[in-house]
Design a protein around this motif. Sequence first.
Motif, PDB file in Angstrom:
ATOM      1  N   ALA A  32       0.817  -1.216   0.000  1.00 36.61           N
ATOM      2  CA  ALA A  32       0.000   0.000   0.000  1.00 36.61           C
ATOM      3  C   ALA A  32       0.844   1.256   0.000  1.00 36.61           C
ATOM      4  O   ALA A  32       0.310   2.344  -0.196  1.00 36.61           O
ATOM      5  N   ALA A  33       2.146   1.118   0.212  1.00 37.51           N
ATOM      6  CA  ALA A  33       3.036   2.286   0.294  1.00 37.51           C
ATOM      7  C   ALA A  33       2.449   3.297   1.263  1.00 37.51           C
ATOM      8  O   ALA A  33       2.094   4.411   0.899  1.00 37.51           O
ATOM      9  N   THR A  34       2.342   2.898   2.520  1.00 39.41           N
ATOM     10  CA  THR A  34       1.722   3.742   3.539  1.00 39.41           C
ATOM     11  C   THR A  34       2.373   5.117   3.543  1.00 39.41           C
ATOM     12  O   THR A  34       3.575   5.251   3.340  1.00 39.41           O
ATOM     13  N   PRO A  35       1.569   6.155   3.778  1.00 39.08           N
ATOM     14  CA  PRO A  35       2.105   7.516   3.737  1.00 39.08           C
ATOM     15  C   PRO A  35       3.117   7.810   4.829  1.00 39.08           C
ATOM     16  O   PRO A  35       3.814   8.799   4.774  1.00 39.08           O
ATOM     17  N   GLY A  36       3.203   6.968   5.820  1.00 37.36           N
ATOM     18  CA  GLY A  36       4.187   7.139   6.884  1.00 37.36           C
ATOM     19  C   GLY A  36       4.494   5.784   7.489  1.00 37.36           C
ATOM     20  O   GLY A  36       3.746   4.834   7.297  1.00 37.36           O
ATOM     21  N   PRO A  37       5.576   5.678   8.227  1.00 37.51           N
ATOM     22  CA  PRO A  37       5.936   4.386   8.811  1.00 37.51           C
ATOM     23  C   PRO A  37       5.135   4.065  10.071  1.00 37.51           C
ATOM     24  O   PRO A  37       5.321   3.038  10.677  1.00 37.51           O
ATOM     25  N   ASP A  38       4.236   4.931  10.449  1.00 37.34           N
ATOM     26  CA  ASP A  38       3.575   4.803  11.735  1.00 37.34           C
ATOM     27  C   ASP A  38       2.215   4.119  11.668  1.00 37.34           C
ATOM     28  O   ASP A  38       1.333   4.418  12.458  1.00 37.34           O
ATOM     29  N   LEU A  39       1.997   3.224  10.724  1.00 33.64           N
ATOM     30  CA  LEU A  39       0.738   2.501  10.640  1.00 33.64           C
ATOM     31  C   LEU A  39       0.974   1.029  10.955  1.00 33.64           C
ATOM     32  O   LEU A  39       1.927   0.423  10.464  1.00 33.64           O
ATOM     33  N   VAL A  40       0.095   0.482  11.764  1.00 35.06           N
ATOM     34  CA  VAL A  40       0.176  -0.917  12.170  1.00 35.06           C
ATOM     35  C   VAL A  40      -1.233  -1.513  12.123  1.00 35.06           C
ATOM     36  O   VAL A  40      -2.219  -0.791  11.971  1.00 35.06           O
ATOM     37  N   THR A  41      -1.339  -2.805  12.303  1.00 35.99           N
ATOM     38  CA  THR A  41      -2.657  -3.412  12.423  1.00 35.99           C
ATOM     39  C   THR A  41      -3.152  -3.231  13.855  1.00 35.99           C
ATOM     40  O   THR A  41      -2.377  -2.917  14.756  1.00 35.99           O
ATOM     41  N   GLU A  42      -4.430  -3.448  14.058  1.00 34.35           N
ATOM     42  CA  GLU A  42      -4.984  -3.374  15.407  1.00 34.35           C
ATOM     43  C   GLU A  42      -4.574  -4.577  16.249  1.00 34.35           C
ATOM     44  O   GLU A  42      -4.899  -4.648  17.426  1.00 34.35           O
ATOM     45  N   LEU A  43      -3.842  -5.498  15.649  1.00 37.73           N
ATOM     46  CA  LEU A  43      -3.330  -6.672  16.359  1.00 37.73           C
ATOM     47  C   LEU A  43      -1.947  -6.331  16.899  1.00 37.73           C
ATOM     48  O   LEU A  43      -0.946  -6.950  16.577  1.00 37.73           O
ATOM     49  N   ASN A  44      -1.911  -5.316  17.750  1.00 41.70           N
ATOM     50  CA  ASN A  44      -0.695  -4.686  18.247  1.00 41.70           C
ATOM     51  C   ASN A  44      -0.533  -4.999  19.739  1.00 41.70           C
ATOM     52  O   ASN A  44      -1.477  -4.854  20.509  1.00 41.70           O
ATOM     53  N   PRO A  69     -20.684   1.511   7.386  1.00 38.53           N
ATOM     54  CA  PRO A  69     -21.021   0.086   7.480  1.00 38.53           C
ATOM     55  C   PRO A  69     -20.339  -0.734   6.378  1.00 38.53           C
ATOM     56  O   PRO A  69     -20.257  -0.302   5.230  1.00 38.53           O
ATOM     57  N   GLY A  70     -19.819  -1.886   6.774  1.00 35.36           N
ATOM     58  CA  GLY A  70     -19.153  -2.774   5.826  1.00 35.36           C
ATOM     59  C   GLY A  70     -17.697  -2.463   5.583  1.00 35.36           C
ATOM     60  O   GLY A  70     -17.041  -3.132   4.793  1.00 35.36           O
ATOM     61  N   ARG A  71     -17.150  -1.446   6.264  1.00 35.32           N
ATOM     62  CA  ARG A  71     -15.738  -1.099   6.072  1.00 35.32           C
ATOM     63  C   ARG A  71     -14.914  -1.574   7.262  1.00 35.32           C
ATOM     64  O   ARG A  71     -15.416  -1.655   8.391  1.00 35.32           O
ATOM     65  N   LEU A  72     -13.672  -1.858   7.001  1.00 32.94           N
ATOM     66  CA  LEU A  72     -12.749  -2.402   7.992  1.00 32.94           C
ATOM     67  C   LEU A  72     -11.440  -1.627   7.926  1.00 32.94           C
ATOM     68  O   LEU A  72     -10.922  -1.369   6.841  1.00 32.94           O
ATOM     69  N   ALA A  73     -10.895  -1.257   9.094  1.00 33.42           N
ATOM     70  CA  ALA A  73      -9.581  -0.606   9.145  1.00 33.42           C
ATOM     71  C   ALA A  73      -8.510  -1.689   9.133  1.00 33.42           C
ATOM     72  O   ALA A  73      -8.466  -2.536  10.020  1.00 33.42           O
ATOM     73  N   LEU A  74      -7.658  -1.673   8.130  1.00 36.36           N
ATOM     74  CA  LEU A  74      -6.576  -2.645   8.033  1.00 36.36           C
ATOM     75  C   LEU A  74      -5.316  -2.147   8.726  1.00 36.36           C
ATOM     76  O   LEU A  74      -4.635  -2.904   9.394  1.00 36.36           O
ATOM     77  N   LEU A  75      -4.992  -0.876   8.544  1.00 37.12           N
ATOM     78  CA  LEU A  75      -3.816  -0.267   9.157  1.00 37.12           C
ATOM     79  C   LEU A  75      -4.235   1.031   9.838  1.00 37.12           C
ATOM     80  O   LEU A  75      -4.964   1.828   9.257  1.00 37.12           O
ATOM     81  N   VAL A  76      -3.765   1.225  11.072  1.00 35.33           N
ATOM     82  CA  VAL A  76      -4.135   2.391  11.871  1.00 35.33           C
ATOM     83  C   VAL A  76      -2.890   3.017  12.492  1.00 35.33           C
ATOM     84  O   VAL A  76      -1.808   2.440  12.454  1.00 35.33           O
ATOM     85  N   CYS A  77      -3.066   4.159  13.131  1.00 27.23           N
ATOM     86  CA  CYS A  77      -1.979   4.885  13.793  1.00 27.23           C
ATOM     87  C   CYS A  77      -1.337   4.026  14.888  1.00 27.23           C
ATOM     88  O   CYS A  77      -2.033   3.447  15.717  1.00 27.23           O
ATOM     89  N   VAL A  78      -0.026   3.976  14.916  1.00 25.46           N
ATOM     90  CA  VAL A  78       0.711   3.169  15.890  1.00 25.46           C
ATOM     91  C   VAL A  78       0.591   3.711  17.309  1.00 25.46           C
ATOM     92  O   VAL A  78       0.679   2.963  18.275  1.00 25.46           O
ATOM     93  N   VAL A  79       0.362   4.997  17.471  1.00 30.82           N
ATOM     94  CA  VAL A  79       0.330   5.586  18.803  1.00 30.82           C
ATOM     95  C   VAL A  79      -0.937   5.203  19.547  1.00 30.82           C
ATOM     96  O   VAL A  79      -0.889   4.751  20.682  1.00 30.82           O
ATOM     97  N   ASP A  80      -2.087   5.395  18.890  1.00 32.91           N
ATOM     98  CA  ASP A  80      -3.343   5.169  19.605  1.00 32.91           C
ATOM     99  C   ASP A  80      -4.405   4.431  18.808  1.00 32.91           C
ATOM    100  O   ASP A  80      -5.503   4.217  19.304  1.00 32.91           O
ATOM    101  N   GLY A  81      -4.117   4.058  17.578  1.00 32.11           N
ATOM    102  CA  GLY A  81      -5.095   3.347  16.770  1.00 32.11           C
ATOM    103  C   GLY A  81      -6.247   4.215  16.301  1.00 32.11           C
ATOM    104  O   GLY A  81      -7.225   3.714  15.758  1.00 32.11           O
ATOM    105  N   ASP A  82      -6.125   5.525  16.480  1.00 29.33           N
ATOM    106  CA  ASP A  82      -7.195   6.447  16.128  1.00 29.33           C
ATOM    107  C   ASP A  82      -7.282   6.592  14.614  1.00 29.33           C
ATOM    108  O   ASP A  82      -6.290   6.896  13.948  1.00 29.33           O
ATOM    109  N   LEU A  83      -8.479   6.411  14.078  1.00 24.94           N
ATOM    110  CA  LEU A  83      -8.673   6.557  12.640  1.00 24.94           C
ATOM    111  C   LEU A  83      -8.473   7.998  12.192  1.00 24.94           C
ATOM    112  O   LEU A  83      -8.182   8.256  11.032  1.00 24.94           O
ATOM    113  N   GLY A  84      -8.609   8.954  13.112  1.00 24.29           N
ATOM    114  CA  GLY A  84      -8.403  10.353  12.785  1.00 24.29           C
ATOM    115  C   GLY A  84      -6.969  10.679  12.412  1.00 24.29           C
ATOM    116  O   GLY A  84      -6.701  11.691  11.777  1.00 24.29           O
TER     117      GLY A  84
END
Length: 169
Positions: A32-44, A69-84
């Motif tokens: 996905a070429a994440t825009p930053g290195p700070d994205l992880v899965t919620e399985l952290n 509805p029907g959407r899933l977050a695959l990669l989130v912020c490493v600090v707090d998992g906040d979608l924002g």
Amino acid sequence: MKQVFHDGNVTRHPESCFLDLVVNGQSLRSVAATPGPDLVTELNRPWLPGIPDAVEGFIGRRPSEDLAPGRLALLVCVVDGDLGCGALTTALGLGDTEVSWSDFLWEDGIYDPRPVNQLDQPIIFDRNQYETAFVDAHARVADFPYDELAHHGRRFLWPWQWGWKLPRD
């Protein structure tokens, strides 16, 4: 993944160990070429108590409160998992024999969702294999190293949680 946080006069370097999503032998983070290195899965590992809920989300049994509805977050912020902070999301399709991820978007709750150019085709999984991959996620994440002091800092812990012990008489 190492991070740097400044906690008063102490610089902390917490390490986040997480289960990565590997598709066709490649990490989704690199594809996905994440825009930053700070994205992880919620399985952290720092979020161990929330792993069962994350697994329920991945297998479609628990909808995300912060996404359509029907959407899933695959990669989130490493600090707090906040979608924002920004997240890679997908439309989760559940069939009798297959699971699909499609319509990959970068979402942050501020700007309009943006398509992920590197992921323009759906990814399809055998449903049994997909669900089996998440069965022991909690146990695998619990086995990862975790330094509570590095993640939360001393000021948030009781003195006996700092890692030292009182001398014996």
